[in-house]
Design an enzyme around this catalytic site. Structure first.
Site, PDB file in Angstrom:
ATOM      1  N   GLU A 156       0.815  -1.226   0.000  1.00  0.00           N
ATOM      2  CA  GLU A 156       0.000   0.000   0.000  1.00  0.00           C
ATOM      3  C   GLU A 156       0.844   1.269   0.000  1.00  0.00           C
ATOM      4  O   GLU A 156       0.634   2.181   0.810  1.00  0.00           O
ATOM      5  CB  GLU A 156      -0.976  -0.025   1.181  1.00  0.00           C
ATOM      6  N   ASN A 201       2.476  -4.517  -3.507  1.00  0.00           N
ATOM      7  CA  ASN A 201       1.087  -4.937  -3.299  1.00  0.00           C
ATOM      8  C   ASN A 201       0.211  -3.717  -3.036  1.00  0.00           C
ATOM      9  O   ASN A 201       0.552  -2.870  -2.209  1.00  0.00           O
ATOM     10  CB  ASN A 201       1.077  -5.862  -2.060  1.00  0.00           C
ATOM     11  N   HIS A 241      -9.767  -6.265  -2.766  1.00  0.00           N
ATOM     12  CA  HIS A 241     -10.878  -6.102  -1.814  1.00  0.00           C
ATOM     13  C   HIS A 241     -11.968  -5.347  -2.581  1.00  0.00           C
ATOM     14  O   HIS A 241     -11.989  -4.112  -2.610  1.00  0.00           O
ATOM     15  CB  HIS A 241     -10.423  -5.315  -0.587  1.00  0.00           C
ATOM     16  N   GLU A 271      -5.380 -10.716  -2.156  1.00  0.00           N
ATOM     17  CA  GLU A 271      -6.255 -10.584  -0.973  1.00  0.00           C
ATOM     18  C   GLU A 271      -7.731 -10.524  -1.371  1.00  0.00           C
ATOM     19  O   GLU A 271      -8.515  -9.778  -0.785  1.00  0.00           O
ATOM     20  CB  GLU A 271      -5.896  -9.318  -0.181  1.00  0.00           C
ATOM     21  N   ASP A 273     -11.547 -10.547  -1.800  1.00  0.00           N
ATOM     22  CA  ASP A 273     -12.828 -10.790  -1.133  1.00  0.00           C
ATOM     23  C   ASP A 273     -13.796  -9.746  -1.683  1.00  0.00           C
ATOM     24  O   ASP A 273     -13.362  -8.803  -2.349  1.00  0.00           O
ATOM     25  CB  ASP A 273     -12.751 -10.765   0.409  1.00  0.00           C
TER      26      ASP A 273
HETATM   27  C1  XIL Z   1      -6.033  -6.841   8.022  1.00  0.00           C
HETATM   28  C2  XIL Z   1      -6.344  -8.125   8.789  1.00  0.00           C
HETATM   29  O1  XIL Z   1      -7.200  -8.919   8.034  1.00  0.00           O
HETATM   30  C3  XIL Z   1      -6.957  -7.778  10.109  1.00  0.00           C
HETATM   31  O2  XIL Z   1      -7.186  -8.961  10.869  1.00  0.00           O
HETATM   32  C4  XIL Z   1      -6.052  -6.800  10.841  1.00  0.00           C
HETATM   33  O3  XIL Z   1      -6.652  -6.372  11.993  1.00  0.00           O
HETATM   34  C5  XIL Z   1      -5.742  -5.577  10.008  1.00  0.00           C
HETATM   35  O4  XIL Z   1      -5.212  -5.981   8.781  1.00  0.00           O
HETATM   36  N1  XIL Z   1      -4.957  -4.952   3.371  1.00  0.00           N
HETATM   37  C6  XIL Z   1      -3.867  -5.660   3.825  1.00  0.00           C
HETATM   38  C7  XIL Z   1      -4.012  -6.577   4.979  1.00  0.00           C
HETATM   39  O5  XIL Z   1      -2.796  -5.624   3.193  1.00  0.00           O
HETATM   40  O6  XIL Z   1      -2.818  -6.699   5.730  1.00  0.00           O
HETATM   41  C8  XIL Z   1      -5.154  -6.168   5.882  1.00  0.00           C
HETATM   42  O7  XIL Z   1      -5.329  -7.192   6.852  1.00  0.00           O
HETATM   43  C9  XIL Z   1      -6.414  -5.956   5.072  1.00  0.00           C
HETATM   44  C10 XIL Z   1      -6.228  -4.888   4.055  1.00  0.00           C
END
Ligand code: XIL
Length: 360
Positions: A156, A201, A241, A271, A273
């Site tokens: 990020e 990422n 996401h 990641e 979802d």
């Molecule tokens: C999130 C986890 O899923 C949570 O359990 C934690 O509290 C915070 O982080 N992008 C990312 C991940 O790169 O590391 C994040 O994960 C979700 C968003």
């Protein structure tokens, strides 16, 4: 044959020449992974502490995944409770679990603005920041050298709204070192583990909004700059996401992937979802919409290139980060993941199977 296709694809993407990344190493070292050759490897983020107590959860991961990644564990907050300490219990357990079950573990993440322990606020100068970042990366990557085939080196890095004129997101690293922290992180990992796939990422690049367009542009600019200076970056991780209520900008996303491919970089989904807080209540309808969004997203990528992996952020709706930020107003549970809360496959699982199985 699938193996040849995979290797040719990887070489075509120029990986042989970028920092020693060996396309044979990825997904090639274990029995289960071997059977998975020719597929796009599928994986999920795991909550390591549940593996001993939640049998159906553990079975779902073992049965369906070729890859795992810790949902936490390798983040600074978990690893570094104090400046002197490294606490490796969780990632040590997860990598053992992965290897015993014929899977591989991805590393997430080495440099991120989030999940930073309080003490890092005391990092006061550029020299100190450089020392801390290099020390951290060196220690962590060396511990798993040769065992973690793919690292989210920088997570990020792009600002939330890069259109405002500041393309790189604020963090202690950016504040103390400027954007050269990104190059420093990649070069440090590469020096310790030259065989690993090194990934940048990021998220929020797939919708037809000016924010996503600006974020794609900023990420491409950053990648061009890194490639121009021969920084060993091998792949772009698209988190995925996906806001369920927004269309996928299929053309914009495919063009972005073309550009990435043109820079001889691989692409993976890290990641996935579907954030369903604004989708209809009825579960059947919701699950269909979630699956359709993911299909649009994965096809915009796969139409252009074969992703080197697809991972979801969790596997069952029983354990998902989504309600932390995106709870539904009607009090119903979120359903962002491929399996329902009882670990039964939903429509999203079918979509993932479509995009991960071997070409006919
Ligand atoms: C999130 C986890 O899923 C949570 O359990 C934690 O509290 C915070 O982080 N992008 C990312 C991940 O790169 O590391 C994040 O994960 C979700 C968003």
């Amino acid at each position: 044959m699938r193996r040849r296709d995979f290797v040719v694809g990887a070489l075509g993407a120029g990986l042989a020449s970028s920092g020693g990344f060996d396309p044979f190493v990825w997904n090639a070292s274990t029995a289960k992974a071997a059977t998975a050759r020719g597929r796009v490897p599928y994986g999920a983020a795991v909550r390591t502490d549940l593996l001993d107590t939640e049998f159906d959860y553990k079975a779902a991961i073992v049965d369906r995944c070729q890859l795992v990644v810790g949902e936490g564990g390798l983040k600074w907050f978990d690893l570094r409770p104090s400046q002197e300490q490294f606490v490796f219990d969780q990632p040590d357990r997860l990598i053992d679990f992965a290897e015993k079950n014929g899977m591989q573990m991805r590393g997430h993440t080495l440099a991120w603005y989030g999940a930073m322990p309080e003490w890092t606020k005391t990092i006061a100068s550029a020299a100190e920041a450089e020392r801390e970042l290099v020390h951290h990366i060196t220690t962590v990557v060396a511990r798993y050298q040769g065992r973690i085939p793919s690292w989210d080196v920088v997570n990020e890095a792009i600002a939330e709204y890069p259109g405002d004129g500041t393309p790189i997101r604020d963090s202690i690293w950016q504040e103390r070192l400027g954007k050269r922290y990104i190059e420093l992180a990649f070069r440090t990992v590469s020096a310790i583990d030259p065989t690993a796939q090194l990934v940048i990422n990021d998220y929020n690049i797939e919708n037809p909004t000016s924010q996503c367009r600006d974020r794609r542009t900023a990420l491409l600019d950053l990648l061009r700059d890194l490639k121009d200076r021969d920084v060993p970056v091998h792949a772009v991780g698209i988190q995925g996401h996906l806001p369920g209520d927004l269309e996928i900008d299929k053309d914009g996303l495919s063009r972005f992937i073309e550009e990435v491919k043109g820079m001889e970089l691989e692409v993976l989904v890290t990641e996935l979802d579907v954030i369903d807080n604004k989708l209809p209540a009825l579960e059947y309808d919701r699950d269909q919409m979630v699956a359709a969004r993911a299909r649009d997203f994965l096809s915009a990528i796969s139409d252009v290139t074969r992703p080197s992996a697809i991972l979801t952020w969790g596997i069952t709706d029983r354990y998902t980060w989504v309600p932390i930020w995106f709870k539904r107003d009607d009090g119903r549970a979120n359903r962002p993941l491929p399996l329902d809360a009882a670990c039964r496959p939903k429509a999203l699982m079918k979509v993932i199977n479509e995009f991960t199985r071997a070409a006919e």
